[in-house]
Design a protein around this motif. Structure first.
Motif: not given
Lengths: 474, 299
Positions: A5-10, B13-19, B21-24, B27-32
């Motif tokens: 679910x978390x992967x899908x949400x991401x 992977x799921x940890x990276x995926x969670x991060x 949107x925040x990273x993007x 990157x877009x609004x602060x780092x760039x």
């Protein structure tokens, strides 16, 4: 399951983010393609930044009349009302994203900066086709040009004068037997008159500016009358010339207004161009340096009846009498096509703001005068931004027909500015930086009785020279 | 073994995926923009379009500009005065309100109230209060007491402390709330034990409250320095940097370069200089206070 679910949400979040970016990109390209589409099928779209703001219903009606006129001769031109009030914090982003209106009005201080930054269009060729450049006042043309190319046209010309609140002169008993104000002819007389008014009415006799660069701008006019030339030019190199006995004498005069005559508003360091008109219009100050193109400020904006406003010549100093003059310009977006610029100029002609005297142009001048009368703004003779005699004659006639003022309250001003050598253009070099340095000294002298003027002027001179060397003496 | 490895990849992977949107967004609004402004500071520009690489020329121009030294001096003065006036007041407010028994919520809301007001409205209101001459509110009060009107913001020596006073009035309440939360989490048994041992309220504050909020104070201090260092709209609206540059701040200078002169490279250079000063200040501060966190003192 939870992990899935978390992967899908991401994924969903990233997707939405990407879609967000894509949409923005599409919107961006769509709008930048807009001007080209107008020229492609011969249809010309003109975005009018000089359209009145929404609250000014009468003015909008007048402009709708202009659009109808334009349509009769230019059926392919579409006018898009696009009210834009020039503001330094929005301008660059609008210009960089090609969102500026085709034509807009800016401040008298801005043309060279906008030309230098590459934000505005070169309109020389279109103007030449219409034979307008020859009819433009030479000094104003210089303000709007760079390297022989012209980037704007004047809406109005102006020259600084001294605005009076006639009511306050009456209250102070400073009127002749016919009720006309006995106004100061020299700067020394101004100090004495202002002092009398303050003593009699309790309100400031004179509003001196001290908040921003407008303070230095006004001061430069006083300094000329004291014999100063604040910047010298030699073979394209500029030298600061603030630290001279004449300029120091002028600054001493400003200091005396505060500490010897005590005739100013409570805190000159709070006064800017607009607050000066508030003070004059509302009876908080009896005299203020103002120009013919700003008579709507005390009257329409600050509700001073037209009969209570007078505009008289700038007082003379020990070394002469000069009136700082310039012009409020119309400028054009960098991305505007030749057709769009031409259509915009034709619109300006219909408004009666060009050197032309066609039937439509005369109608426009007449409509403008009527609109001023209805708004309670003095209808004044045009200032010679355009020099064509037929145009000036036509304009004078319309002004006379629609006059809503007692010309005696203005005549001396118009006589003075017609005298040879009276009109004086802004200082050369980097005028805004000069004003900034002078403003600092003005702020010091009106807040500290013990300011050492020669020392401060010497510091201002060093600072200004540094800026000149950095910016213009390359 | 293989199963374990693939599970860890899936996990990361799921940890990276969670991060992501925040990273993007970062990157877009602060780092760039941050990197872009460093790049901009090394070029000349027409509007916002880069033209030629000029190395450190913009930095030299900024440092040699006559307004730079007054602006830097004033900004340190703002910071100094904000620490004198603004740092202790929230702690005092928080201590008093924490010690208050009755109407605690009323006082909490009361101190936070100025923070709800829009910043510009606050400075304009204070501008009216500080108006010189006989029409200013404070001068009306002074004249009622038979005292001559005072120049307030027009007096160069008073401008900065008075501006800091208005900033403190607006923001002290919200900082006090953070301290109150910190103090609220202290184990009441410590106070009880101290009271039994005969500790006075001052000693309780000194040996229990103060050490407990030390870490918080350290963070808030550096945040305050960073935020006051970037002071802009208060002097812009109240004094426009005057009189005679007595209140101009470095951020106002950035504002002038960018929005009055359209000189973006110089604005970017000065911004980079400000960042470097702030990074240095923070590093020095953390180095100086490292390992100095006091322990609870129960004796």
């Amino acid at each position: 399951m939870k992990k899935f679910l978390s992967v899908v949400l991401c994924f969903a979040m990233i997707l939405s983010l990407t879609i967000g970016c894509t949409t923005q990109k599409n919107a961006g390209t769509g709008s930048s393609a807009e001007p080209q589409s107008g020229t492609g099928d011969k249809k010309v779209t003109v975005k009018l930044g000089i359209w009145p703001e929404d609250t000014l219903a009468d003015d909008i009606k007048m402009h709708e009349g202009f659009v109808t006129e334009l349509k009769t001769t230019h059926p392919n031109v579409e006018i898009v009302p696009s009210y834009y009030k020039y503001a330094t914090d929005t301008f660059v982003s609008l210009a960089a994203s090609n969102k500026l209106p085709t034509v807009f009005e800016t401040w008298y201080t801005e043309p060279q900066k906008l030309i230098e930054g590459g934000f505005v269009a070169d309109i020389t060729d279109v103007l030449k086709e219409k034979h307008w450049p020859d009819q433009m006042n030479d000094s104003i043309k210089k303000l709007l040009s760079k390297d022989g190319r012209i980037y704007g046209i004047p809406r109005d010309g102006y020259a600084l004068g001294l605005m009076l609140n006639v009511n306050m002169f009456k209250a102070a008993g400073l009127v002749d037997d016919k009720g006309y104000p006995i106004y100061p002819k020299t700067w020394d007389e101004l100090a004495v008159t202002a002092q009398k008014i303050k003593q009699k009415t309790g309100e400031a006799g004179f509003c001196l500016l001290g908040k921003d660069n407008a303070a230095g701008w006004h001061f430069s006019n006083i300094a000329w009358d004291f014999g100063a030339t604040l910047t010298k030019e030699n073979n394209g190199k500029f030298t600061a010339n603030i630290n001279t006995p004449e300029a120091i004498a002028a600054m001493q005069y400003v200091k005396d207004l505060k500490w010897k005559y005590d005739c100013l508003t409570a805190d000159p360091t709070k006064e800017d161009w607009a607050s000066g008109f508030v003070n004059l219009g509302t009876g908080a100050a009896a005299m203020y340096i103002g120009a013919n193109d700003a008579v709507n400020q005390p009257t329409q904006v600050n509700k001073l009846p037209t009969k209570d406003l007078a505009l008289v010549p700038i007082p003379a100093g020990p070394k002469g009498q000069y009136s700082l003059s310039g012009g409020t310009p119309y400028m054009f977006a960098k991305n505007a096509t030749k057709e769009e610029i031409s259509a915009a100029l034709d619109y300006i002609e219909i408004m009666g703001k060009s050197p032309m005297t066609s039937t439509n142009a005369l109608k426009g001048m007449y409509a403008d005068a009527r609109s001023r009368v209805s708004k309670g703004v003095p209808v004044l003779p045009v200032f010679p931004a355009w020099t064509d005699p037929t145009f000036l004659e036509a304009n004078a006639k319309i002004t006379k027909e629609n006059s809503n003022i007692d010309m005696k309250l203005y005549q001396d001003y118009f006589d003075a500015v017609k005298k040879p050598g009276n009109l004086h253009f802004e200082e050369v070099g980097s005028a805004q930086d000069l004003y900034s340095e002078l403003t600092k000294v003005i702020q010091a002298v009106v807040t500290d009785k013990n300011t050492d003027i020669p020392k401060m002027m010497a510091a201002a001179n060093t600072n200004y020279q540094k800026i000149l060397d950095e910016k213009v003496n390359k | 073994m293989r199963e374990k490895k693939s599970s860890s990849i899936l996990h990361s992977i799921s940890a990276w995926l969670i991060m992501l949107p925040g990273l993007i967004l970062f990157a877009f609004f602060v780092w760039e923009p941050l990197l872009e402004s460093i790049r901009l500071s090394l070029y000349t520009a027409k509007g916002i379009h880069l033209m030629d690489f000029v190395g450190l020329k913009n930095y030299i121009a900024v440092l040699q500009h006559p307004d730079f030294l007054p602006a830097i001096r004033n900004t340190f003065l703002y910071t100094f005065w904000s620490l004198i006036i603004g740092f202790l007041i929230p702690i005092i407010m928080a201590t008093f309100i924490t010690e208050t028994v009755h109407m605690k919520s009323f006082f909490r809301v009361g101190v936070y109230f100025p923070n709800i007001m829009p910043g510009l409205a606050t400075v304009m209101m204070w501008g009216y209060l500080f108006r010189p001459g006989k029409t200013g509110v404070f001068n009306i009060l002074l004249s009622a007491l038979g005292i001559q009107p005072f120049d307030w913001l027009a007096s160069p020596a008073w401008t900065i402390p008075l501006i800091v006073l208005t900033m403190t009035w607006k923001s002290a309440g919200s900082t006090a709330l953070i301290y109150m939360a910190g103090m609220g989490s202290i184990n009441p048994e410590l106070y009880e034990a101290a009271t039994i041992d005969g500790a006075t309220p001052w000693k309780r504050f000194l040996h229990i409250s103060l050490p407990s909020i030390f870490g918080l104070g350290k963070t808030l201090l550096i945040l305050q320095i960073i935020s006051v260092f970037q002071i802009l709209y208060e002097p812009l609206v109240m004094t426009n940097g005057g009189p005679n540059n007595a209140s101009i701040s470095v951020m106002q200078l950035v504002f002038r370069y960018a929005f009055e002169d359209y000189n973006y490279p110089m604005a970017a250079s000065l911004s980079v200089i400000i960042s470097i000063i702030l990074v240095l200040l923070t590093a020095v501060y953390f180095k100086a206070t490292k390992g100095k966190k006091p322990e609870y003192s129960t004796n």
